[in-house]
Design an enzyme around this catalytic site. Structure first.
Site, PDB file in Angstrom:
ATOM      1  N   CYS A  62       7.637   2.940 -33.737  1.00 58.26           N
ATOM      2  CA  CYS A  62       8.330   3.234 -32.484  1.00 58.26           C
ATOM      3  C   CYS A  62       8.798   1.977 -31.771  1.00 58.26           C
ATOM      4  CB  CYS A  62       7.415   4.051 -31.566  1.00 58.26           C
ATOM      5  SG  CYS A  62       8.180   4.471 -29.984  1.00 58.26           S
ATOM      6  N   CYS A  67      11.939   4.298 -31.991  1.00 58.46           N
ATOM      7  CA  CYS A  67      12.499   4.859 -30.768  1.00 58.46           C
ATOM      8  C   CYS A  67      12.897   3.827 -29.718  1.00 58.46           C
ATOM      9  CB  CYS A  67      11.541   5.890 -30.174  1.00 58.46           C
ATOM     10  SG  CYS A  67       9.802   5.505 -30.334  1.00 58.46           S
ATOM     11  N   LYS A  70      16.048   1.743 -30.951  1.00 65.64           N
ATOM     12  CA  LYS A  70      17.117   2.729 -31.133  1.00 65.64           C
ATOM     13  C   LYS A  70      17.675   3.171 -29.785  1.00 65.64           C
ATOM     14  CE  LYS A  70      15.763   6.773 -31.952  1.00 65.64           C
ATOM     15  NZ  LYS A  70      14.962   7.820 -32.606  1.00 65.64           N
ATOM     16  N   TYR A 196      17.307  13.866 -37.034  1.00 63.63           N
ATOM     17  CA  TYR A 196      17.635  13.206 -35.768  1.00 63.63           C
ATOM     18  C   TYR A 196      17.927  11.723 -35.943  1.00 63.63           C
ATOM     19  CZ  TYR A 196      12.795  11.465 -35.485  1.00 63.63           C
ATOM     20  OH  TYR A 196      11.613  10.828 -35.735  1.00 63.63           O
ATOM     21  N   GLU A 200      21.399  10.175 -34.668  1.00 65.41           N
ATOM     22  CA  GLU A 200      21.392   9.142 -33.632  1.00 65.41           C
ATOM     23  C   GLU A 200      22.133   7.893 -34.088  1.00 65.41           C
ATOM     24  OE1 GLU A 200      17.239  10.314 -31.334  1.00 65.41           O
ATOM     25  OE2 GLU A 200      17.165   9.081 -33.141  1.00 65.41           O
ATOM     26  N   HIS A 454      22.497  20.395  -6.185  1.00 62.77           N
ATOM     27  CA  HIS A 454      23.952  20.453  -6.349  1.00 62.77           C
ATOM     28  C   HIS A 454      24.607  19.166  -5.872  1.00 62.77           C
ATOM     29  CE1 HIS A 454      27.801  22.499  -6.722  1.00 62.77           C
ATOM     30  NE2 HIS A 454      28.132  21.996  -5.544  1.00 62.77           N
ATOM     31  N   GLU A 459      21.258  22.052 -12.483  1.00 64.58           N
ATOM     32  CA  GLU A 459      21.164  23.273 -11.679  1.00 64.58           C
ATOM     33  C   GLU A 459      21.579  24.519 -12.460  1.00 64.58           C
ATOM     34  OE1 GLU A 459      23.967  23.828  -8.400  1.00 64.58           O
ATOM     35  OE2 GLU A 459      25.237  22.261  -9.272  1.00 64.58           O
TER      36      GLU A 459
END
Length: 470
Positions: A62, A67, A70, A196, A200, A454, A459
Site C-alpha cells: 500500500c 494505494c 497510486k 481495479y 485505475e 445543496h 444530496e
C-alpha cells in the site's frame, strides 16, 4: 530499490532477555505491511515482546507500490482536465507542460517520509525491526538471512505480488510495481486487465496524456461489482478516449524498434511503448517454508486460516492479502488489530467482513458498499432499486459529458438499505459515510428523512424517489 543486504536490527539486538515463554520473542511478525505493522504494534502495546522482519521497505504494498503512490498519481493526472475546465470559469491558462520525472521524484520523497514514520512508530511502540528475509524453519523458529529467531507465536503477513501470464515475450511487460518508477511518460500504453488496478492505471496514463488501450479477456470488467456501475464506467472511459476492448487478450509480445509489438489472440497487432499487466496478484508464500512446517496452503498459494486467523499449525497465524479474503489495506489493518487484541490483550474479537466500503480511483471514481443488485436478487429475490444518472453541476459550464451515477438497493419488506453504489467525483469520500449508515442498519426512510446538502451531488442519495423494477 531493495534494502536487502544482510540482517540489520533497527532497535537493539535480538539477543537479550527471553520472553515469558522461554523464546526470544512472544510474537514474531514476518512482513512489514499494513497488517503486520498494526498487529505487531498493538501486541507490543499489550506488553508482548515483539519483533518484525521486513525484506524491503516498511509499509508494504500500500505505502510503497500500491494505494498511496497510486492515489498521488491519480491526483496528478487530473490537472490537465482541471486546467481545461478552468477556461469555462474565466481563467485563461498557459499551455501546461509535464515534468514526469519531477512528479516521480516528489512521489518517492513522500513514500520515503512514510517509511520513516512507520519505522519510528514501531520503535516507539517497542517493536524490534529486523531487516532481512524471514522464512519459517519450524513452528517456533524463523530464519532471517541465516540467523535464527524463536517465538511463542508467529504471524505471517507477507502480502501478495503481481502475477504475469506465461506468454512469449512477457519479459518485456511491466506490472503496477514498475509503473511507479517509469523514467518518462509513455506515449502509447497497453493496460491488460479488468480489475481495479488496471482501470485505475488506465485512467492515470490517459490523464497524463498517454494514448491508452485497455484489454480485458472477459465480456465486462470489474467482476463482482454492480453491473450498472460496471457499464457506466465503460461509457465514461470511452468518452475520455480510452480504447477499451473486451474479449481481447495478448498472445505474444515482441520488441519492435524502440517500442513493443503486441499480437492479440485474434491476430491483430498493437504498438506500444509500455505494456502493463494487472491481471491478478498471488500470495507471497513461495519459498516461505510453509509446506516444510505444515502450514496449509490453498490451490492458489494462499494460507488457509480459521476465523481467528490461526493456520493449520496452532501457534502460527496469518492476516492480509496472504490469506486471500478481502484484499484491502483497511481490512488487513482490522485483521491484524483483532488478532493482537485476541492473543495478547485479553479482548477476543473477530473481524467483521460485512458491508465493507471500498473505492476504485478510476476517473470518475467508484464508491460502493453492501450488496450489488445481482447479489441482492440472488439472496432476497425481489428488491427495490433506486438510481439516477446526471451531469454534475460543475460540468454545466465546462461542457463535459461526464455523468455521475448513484444507486440504492432496498429490501422491500424491511426497507433496509442493502447496497449503495456511486460513480462520480468524490465517490470514495462519500461512500465512507454511506458505510456508517449501512453498519447502523439505515433504511430508505432514514435516507428520505435526511435533509440534503445543496448544491452537492451527494444530496441525490437522500432525494431518490423513483423506483426501477421489482
Amino acid at each position: 530499490m531493495s534494502l536487502r543486504g544482510g540482517t540489520r536490527s533497527l532497535q537493539g539486538a535480538a539477543e537479550g532477555a527471553k520472553s515469558a515463554h522461554g523464546f526470544d520473542y512472544d510474537y514474531f511478525v514476518i512482513g512489514g505491511g499494513s497488517g503486520g505493522v498494526r498487529s505487531s504494534r498493538i501486541a507490543a502495546s499489550h506488553g508482548a515482546k515483539v519483533a518484525l522482519v521486513e525484506s524491503v521497505r516498511l509499509g508494504g504494498t500500500c505505502v510503497n507500490v500500491g494505494c498511496v503512490p497510486k492515489k498521488l498519481m491519480v491526483y496528478g493526472s487530473h490537472y490537465p482536465h482541471d486546467l481545461e475546465d478552468a477556461k469555462a470559469y474565466g481563467w485563461d491558462m498557459t499551455e501546461p507542460k509535464l515534468n514526469w520525472q519531477r512528479m516521480i521524484e516528489n512521489k518517492n520523497k513522500e513514500i520515503a517520509r512514510l517509511n520513516g514514520i512507520y519505522e519510528r512508530m514501531l520503535k516507539n511502540a517497542g517493536v524490534e525491526v529486523i531487516q532481512g528475509r524471514g522464512t519459517l524453519v519450524d513452528k517456533h523458529t524463523v530464519d532471517v538471512d541465516g540467523k535464527k529467531y524463536t517465538a511463542d507465536k508467529i504471524l505471517v503477513a507477507v502480502g501478495g505480488w503481481p502475477s504475469l501470464p506465461k506468454i512469449p515475450g512477457i519479459e518485456h511487460a511491466i506490472t503496477s510495481n514498475e509503473a511507479f518508477f517509469l523514467k518518462e511518460r509513455p506515449q502509447r500504453v497497453i493496460v491488460v486487465g479488468g480489475g481495479y488496478i488496471a482501470i485505475e492505471f488506465a485512467g492515470i496514463f490517459n490523464g497524463y496524456g498517454s494514448q491508452v488501450t485497455q484489454l480485458y479477456r472477459g465480456d465486462l470488467w470489474l467482476r463482482g461489482f454492480d453491473k450498472d456501475v460496471r457499464e457506466h464506467l465503460v461509457n465514461e472511459y470511452k468518452e475520455q478516449g480510452v480504447d477499451v476492448r473486451f474479449n481481447s487478450n495478448i498472445a505474444k509480445i515482441e520488441k519492435s524498434g524502440d517500442g513493443l509489438k503486441a499480437t492479440l489472440e485474434d491476430g491483430s497487432v498493437l504498438d506500444a511503448d509500455v505494456i502493463m499487466y494487472a491481471t491478478g496478484r498471488s500470495p507471497r508464500t513461495k519459498d516461505l517454508g510453509c509446506e516444510k512446517v505444515g502450514v496449509e496452503l490453498d490451490k492458489n498459494g494462499a494460507i488457509v486460516v480459521n476465523e481467528g486467523f490461526q493456520t493449520s499449525v496452532e501457534n502460527i497465524y496469518a492476516v492480509g492479502d496472504v490469506i486471500n479474503r478481502i484484499q484491502l489495506t483497511p481490512v488487513a489493518l482490522a485483521e491484524g488489530h483483532c488478532l493482537a487484541d485476541t492473543l495478547f490483550g485479553g479482548k477476543p474479537r473477530k473481524t467483521d467482513y460485512s458491508d465493507v466500503p471500498t473505492a476504485v480511483f478510476s476517473q470518475p471514481s467508484i464508491g460502493t458498499v453492501g450488496l450489488t443488485e445481482e447479489q441482492a436478487r440472488e439472496k432476497y429475490g425481489e428488491v427495490h432499486i433506486y438510481k439516477t444518472s446526471f451531469r454534475a453541476m460543475k460540468h454545466t459550464l465546462t461542457g463535459r459529458q461526464e455523468k455521475t451515477f448513484m444507486k440504492l438497493i432496498v429490501h422491500p419488506e424491511t426497507d433496509k438499505v442493502l447496497g449503495v453504489h456511486m460513480v462520480g467525483d468524490a465517490a470514495g469520500e462519500i461512500i465512507q459515510l454511506a458505510g456508517v449508515c449501512m453498519k447502523a442498519g439505515a433504511t430508505k426512510a432514514d435516507f428520505d428523512n435526511t435533509i440534503g446538502v445543496h448544491p452537492t451531488s451527494a444530496e441525490e442519495f437522500v432525494t431518490l424517489r423513483t423506483r426501477f423494477g421489482a
